[in-house]
Design an enzyme around this catalytic site. Structure first.
Site, PDB file in Angstrom:
ATOM      1  N   LYS A 129       0.831  -1.204   0.000  1.00  0.00           N
ATOM      2  CA  LYS A 129       0.000   0.000   0.000  1.00  0.00           C
ATOM      3  C   LYS A 129       0.869   1.259   0.000  1.00  0.00           C
ATOM      4  CE  LYS A 129      -1.672   2.069   3.542  1.00  0.00           C
ATOM      5  NZ  LYS A 129      -2.350   2.426   4.808  1.00  0.00           N
ATOM      6  N   ASP A 147      -6.427   1.329   0.776  1.00  0.00           N
ATOM      7  CA  ASP A 147      -6.472   1.498   2.234  1.00  0.00           C
ATOM      8  C   ASP A 147      -7.886   1.152   2.712  1.00  0.00           C
ATOM      9  OD1 ASP A 147      -8.035   3.630   1.442  1.00  0.00           O
ATOM     10  OD2 ASP A 147      -7.051   5.084   2.743  1.00  0.00           O
TER      11      ASP A 147
END
Length: 220
Positions: A129, A147
């Protein structure tokens, strides 16, 4: 209680319409983390896990004033880094990672943040991420970092449902028109943060409500 049917998947035309509306709502989406370089961005994003952007920005204001390069961060030392960021969650482990990733950038990348996802993921405290955020924001690559906001919006709306962040990422990359790939990450995060909120989505003021497959829309 009857079981809810699986909603019809988004067509490519509907996905294009969705992103066009989000783009109209926020023409120039960008991260809300404060940074001045790829290095400070890496640090800020690494610190943002289980913390708000507002909280991270408060902590990094003093940190980056003292150390805005890998060399300065290593010279600052882990203890001082920890003191700067002690207001955010998991600060002890994060301080250790910030010090270690700074050292690795110096030792293995000549003091420059690497511009590939694979290399970024070798840095302590940097997962997929974080690497995707840096690739998108610092290097202009059309990556999508999933996220909690993007995961929720993608599943709730039916745009890119998936059981894991990686599955959602793959589906988003497949359904998002090329012209929207660069901004998709930010549009979805900001939409999730301010409109499609976790506890009570603001469906009456949502620009994509008629496209959304969510059955329990709020009414006010």
């Amino acid at each position: 209680m009857p079981r809810k049917k699986n909603p019809a998947p988004f067509t490519t035309e509907e996905a294009a319409d969705l992103f066009a509306r989000l783009a109209q709502d926020r023409p120039e989406p960008k991260t809300e983390l404060d940074y001045t370089s790829p290095f400070t961005l890496v640090v800020a994003v690494a610190l943002s896990a289980q913390a708000t952007d507002v909280g991270v920005n408060k902590a990094t204001k003093g940190l980056f004033a003292a150390a805005d390069t890998p060399e300065k961060m290593v010279a600052l030392g882990e203890d001082a880094i920890r003191d700067h960021i002690k207001t955010i969650g998991l600060f002890r482990n994060k301080a250790k990672n910030v010090f270690a990733l700074s050292q690795k950038i110096i030792d293995e990348y000549g003091g420059e943040v690497p511009a590939s996802r694979e290399a970024l993921e070798t840095l302590p405290g940097v997962g997929r991420k974080t690497a995707n955020v840096v690739m998108n924001e610092a290097f202009g690559e059309p990556t999508i970092a999933v996220d909690t906001h993007i995961f929720r919006v993608s599943n709730r709306t039916g745009l890119a449902p998936g059981k894991t962040p990686f599955e959602v990422e793959q589906k988003l990359e497949a359904i998002t028109p090329p012209e929207f790939l660069k901004g998709a990450h930010h549009w979805l995060i900001l939409h999730g943060r301010y409109v499609c909120k976790a506890r009570k989505p603001d469906c009456p003021n949502c620009p994509i409500a008629d496209l959304c497959r969510y059955e329990d829309k709020t009414v006010g």
